[in-house]
Design a protein around this motif. Sequence first.
Motif, mmCIF file in Angstrom:
data_model
loop_
_atom_site.group_PDB
_atom_site.id
_atom_site.type_symbol
_atom_site.label_atom_id
_atom_site.label_comp_id
_atom_site.label_asym_id
_atom_site.label_seq_id
_atom_site.Cartn_x
_atom_site.Cartn_y
_atom_site.Cartn_z
ATOM 1 N N ARG A 71 26.750 -19.914 52.723
ATOM 2 C CA ARG A 71 25.529 -20.677 52.443
ATOM 3 C C ARG A 71 24.310 -19.941 53.012
ATOM 4 N NH1 ARG A 71 27.028 -25.813 50.661
ATOM 5 N NH2 ARG A 71 29.283 -26.102 50.840
ATOM 6 N N GLU A 72 24.462 -19.420 54.225
ATOM 7 C CA GLU A 72 23.361 -18.681 54.844
ATOM 8 C C GLU A 72 23.083 -17.365 54.110
ATOM 9 O OE1 GLU A 72 21.327 -19.934 56.980
ATOM 10 O OE2 GLU A 72 22.500 -21.701 57.534
ATOM 11 N N MET A 73 24.125 -16.714 53.592
ATOM 12 C CA MET A 73 23.920 -15.488 52.803
ATOM 13 C C MET A 73 23.003 -15.760 51.622
ATOM 14 S SD MET A 73 27.594 -13.646 52.390
ATOM 15 C CE MET A 73 28.585 -13.255 53.808
ATOM 16 N N ILE A 74 23.240 -16.891 50.960
ATOM 17 C CA ILE A 74 22.412 -17.259 49.811
ATOM 18 C C ILE A 74 20.950 -17.399 50.246
ATOM 19 C CG2 ILE A 74 21.925 -19.077 48.113
ATOM 20 C CD1 ILE A 74 25.027 -19.677 48.240
ATOM 21 N N VAL A 75 20.734 -18.069 51.372
ATOM 22 C CA VAL A 75 19.377 -18.283 51.865
ATOM 23 C C VAL A 75 18.707 -16.952 52.191
ATOM 24 C CG1 VAL A 75 17.949 -19.378 53.630
ATOM 25 C CG2 VAL A 75 19.990 -20.563 52.775
ATOM 26 N N VAL A 76 19.429 -16.078 52.876
ATOM 27 C CA VAL A 76 18.837 -14.807 53.300
ATOM 28 C C VAL A 76 18.497 -13.933 52.092
ATOM 29 C CG1 VAL A 76 19.275 -12.660 54.566
ATOM 30 C CG2 VAL A 76 19.885 -14.862 55.598
ATOM 31 N N PHE A 127 24.666 -14.389 41.257
ATOM 32 C CA PHE A 127 24.317 -15.644 40.587
ATOM 33 C C PHE A 127 23.113 -16.298 41.262
ATOM 34 C CE2 PHE A 127 24.873 -20.288 40.055
ATOM 35 C CZ PHE A 127 24.736 -20.359 38.676
ATOM 36 N N ALA A 128 23.114 -16.340 42.590
ATOM 37 C CA ALA A 128 21.987 -16.936 43.318
ATOM 38 C C ALA A 128 20.685 -16.223 42.965
ATOM 39 C CB ALA A 128 22.241 -16.890 44.822
ATOM 40 N N MET A 129 20.732 -14.903 42.886
ATOM 41 C CA MET A 129 19.524 -14.151 42.545
ATOM 42 C C MET A 129 19.076 -14.438 41.110
ATOM 43 S SD MET A 129 18.522 -12.734 45.249
ATOM 44 C CE MET A 129 17.294 -11.635 44.587
ATOM 45 N N ASP A 133 15.432 -15.845 40.361
ATOM 46 C CA ASP A 133 14.456 -15.078 39.581
ATOM 47 C C ASP A 133 14.360 -15.456 38.107
ATOM 48 O OD1 ASP A 133 13.868 -13.551 41.844
ATOM 49 O OD2 ASP A 133 15.330 -12.009 41.325
ATOM 50 N N ARG A 134 15.485 -15.884 37.533
ATOM 51 C CA ARG A 134 15.524 -16.087 36.085
ATOM 52 C C ARG A 134 16.463 -17.246 35.725
ATOM 53 N NH1 ARG A 134 17.565 -11.500 37.120
ATOM 54 N NH2 ARG A 134 19.329 -11.658 35.719
ATOM 55 N N ALA A 135 16.235 -18.396 36.323
ATOM 56 C CA ALA A 135 17.131 -19.537 36.105
ATOM 57 C C ALA A 135 17.270 -19.883 34.624
ATOM 58 C CB ALA A 135 16.651 -20.754 36.898
ATOM 59 N N TYR A 136 16.230 -19.631 33.870
ATOM 60 C CA TYR A 136 16.254 -19.924 32.443
ATOM 61 C C TYR A 136 17.298 -19.092 31.692
ATOM 62 C CZ TYR A 136 13.299 -15.779 32.650
ATOM 63 O OH TYR A 136 12.822 -14.516 32.916
ATOM 64 N N GLU A 137 17.782 -18.007 32.285
ATOM 65 C CA GLU A 137 18.800 -17.158 31.644
ATOM 66 C C GLU A 137 20.227 -17.550 32.005
ATOM 67 O OE1 GLU A 137 18.145 -13.016 32.452
ATOM 68 O OE2 GLU A 137 16.155 -13.023 31.531
ATOM 69 N N VAL A 138 20.420 -18.473 32.942
ATOM 70 C CA VAL A 138 21.773 -18.843 33.359
ATOM 71 C C VAL A 138 22.525 -19.409 32.170
ATOM 72 C CG1 VAL A 138 23.131 -20.401 34.809
ATOM 73 C CG2 VAL A 138 21.143 -19.203 35.777
ATOM 74 N N ILE A 159 25.675 -23.313 45.046
ATOM 75 C CA ILE A 159 24.969 -22.026 45.019
ATOM 76 C C ILE A 159 23.590 -22.210 44.381
ATOM 77 C CG2 ILE A 159 24.953 -19.657 44.101
ATOM 78 C CD1 ILE A 159 28.119 -19.873 44.148
ATOM 79 N N GLY A 160 23.558 -22.884 43.239
ATOM 80 C CA GLY A 160 22.288 -23.124 42.552
ATOM 81 C C GLY A 160 21.367 -24.042 43.334
ATOM 82 N N ALA A 161 21.913 -25.107 43.927
ATOM 83 C CA ALA A 161 21.084 -26.063 44.662
ATOM 84 C C ALA A 161 20.509 -25.444 45.932
ATOM 85 C CB ALA A 161 21.899 -27.319 44.993
ATOM 86 N N ILE A 162 21.307 -24.651 46.639
ATOM 87 C CA ILE A 162 20.803 -23.971 47.838
ATOM 88 C C ILE A 162 19.680 -23.010 47.449
ATOM 89 C CG2 ILE A 162 21.396 -22.281 49.642
ATOM 90 C CD1 ILE A 162 24.243 -23.676 49.639
ATOM 91 N N THR A 163 19.897 -22.264 46.386
ATOM 92 C CA THR A 163 18.870 -21.333 45.907
ATOM 93 C C THR A 163 17.587 -22.073 45.551
ATOM 94 O OG1 THR A 163 20.572 -19.837 45.073
ATOM 95 C CG2 THR A 163 18.351 -19.575 44.169
ATOM 96 N N ALA A 164 17.712 -23.175 44.823
ATOM 97 C CA ALA A 164 16.535 -23.936 44.402
ATOM 98 C C ALA A 164 15.831 -24.576 45.600
ATOM 99 C CB ALA A 164 16.947 -25.006 43.389
ATOM 100 N N PHE A 165 16.598 -25.175 46.491
ATOM 101 C CA PHE A 165 16.000 -25.811 47.660
ATOM 102 C C PHE A 165 15.240 -24.800 48.508
ATOM 103 C CE2 PHE A 165 16.219 -26.976 52.165
ATOM 104 C CZ PHE A 165 15.527 -28.173 52.147
ATOM 105 N N PHE A 166 15.848 -23.642 48.746
ATOM 106 C CA PHE A 166 15.174 -22.656 49.568
ATOM 107 C C PHE A 166 14.048 -21.958 48.819
ATOM 108 C CE2 PHE A 166 18.432 -23.675 52.525
ATOM 109 C CZ PHE A 166 17.741 -23.611 53.721
ATOM 110 N N GLY A 167 14.053 -21.994 47.490
ATOM 111 C CA GLY A 167 12.880 -21.537 46.755
ATOM 112 C C GLY A 167 11.671 -22.392 47.118
ATOM 113 N N MET A 168 11.896 -23.711 47.199
ATOM 114 C CA MET A 168 10.824 -24.608 47.629
ATOM 115 C C MET A 168 10.467 -24.337 49.091
ATOM 116 S SD MET A 168 10.698 -28.699 48.375
ATOM 117 C CE MET A 168 11.813 -28.432 49.726
ATOM 118 N N SER A 169 11.464 -24.210 49.928
ATOM 119 C CA SER A 169 11.239 -23.966 51.351
ATOM 120 C C SER A 169 10.464 -22.671 51.566
ATOM 121 C CB SER A 169 12.585 -23.899 52.080
ATOM 122 O OG SER A 169 12.403 -23.622 53.445
ATOM 123 N N ASN A 170 10.846 -21.615 50.834
ATOM 124 C CA ASN A 170 10.146 -20.327 50.939
ATOM 125 C C ASN A 170 8.682 -20.478 50.573
ATOM 126 O OD1 ASN A 170 12.925 -18.430 49.442
ATOM 127 N ND2 ASN A 170 12.695 -19.191 51.524
#
Length: 189
Positions: A71-76, A127-129, A133-138, A159-170
């Motif tokens: 989970r932390e790898m995804i965030v980093v 997948f997280a990347m 970067d390009r969620a519309y292509e998933v 994986i997707g939710a962590i990526t999306a949540f931390f996109g907001m956090s970032n």
Amino acid sequence: MTKTPISRFPVPEIADLPEDLRERFLAVQEKAGFVPNVFLTLSHRPDECRAFFAYHDALMEKKEGLTKAEREMIVVATSNANQCQYCVVAHGAILRVRAKDPLIADQVAVNYRKADITARQKAMLDFAMKVCDRAYEVGEEDIATLTGHGFSEEDIWDIGAITAFFGMSNRLANLTSMKPNPEFYSMGR
């Protein structure tokens, strides 16, 4: 030397916070030895702070599925893509601790494709990347790739939710010009 503020927005004193937030912050301080600046910065808006940490905990503190280190790898990795200094530094420290590896966070932050991680973890970060970067292509082929690496439907959601949540956090961290706590830099090294 002038101390740089941790946020460009007002940061309340812990003593002035609503009781539930004050208790949570003091519990974190007791465990970690300091209060991470994300707590202090987000306490500017207490209701949003509560909602943020409720969702954070729901995603990051699960016992099943992805490991806490994964989970932390995804965030980093995704925080680096979003150029979020706070999250790369803070979650890099947590990744080092959870993975029990002093090198992994730097490798994942700089270029996860060359990091000492498993093929499964590389697929997870690919997948997280893509979500970052390009969620519309998933598409279905992405899901099939992850399933082929043993990820469940729930893991893929995470994986997707962590990526999306931390996109907001970032984005909040960058908006507020949030500074990483100095303590994070040496954790897990």
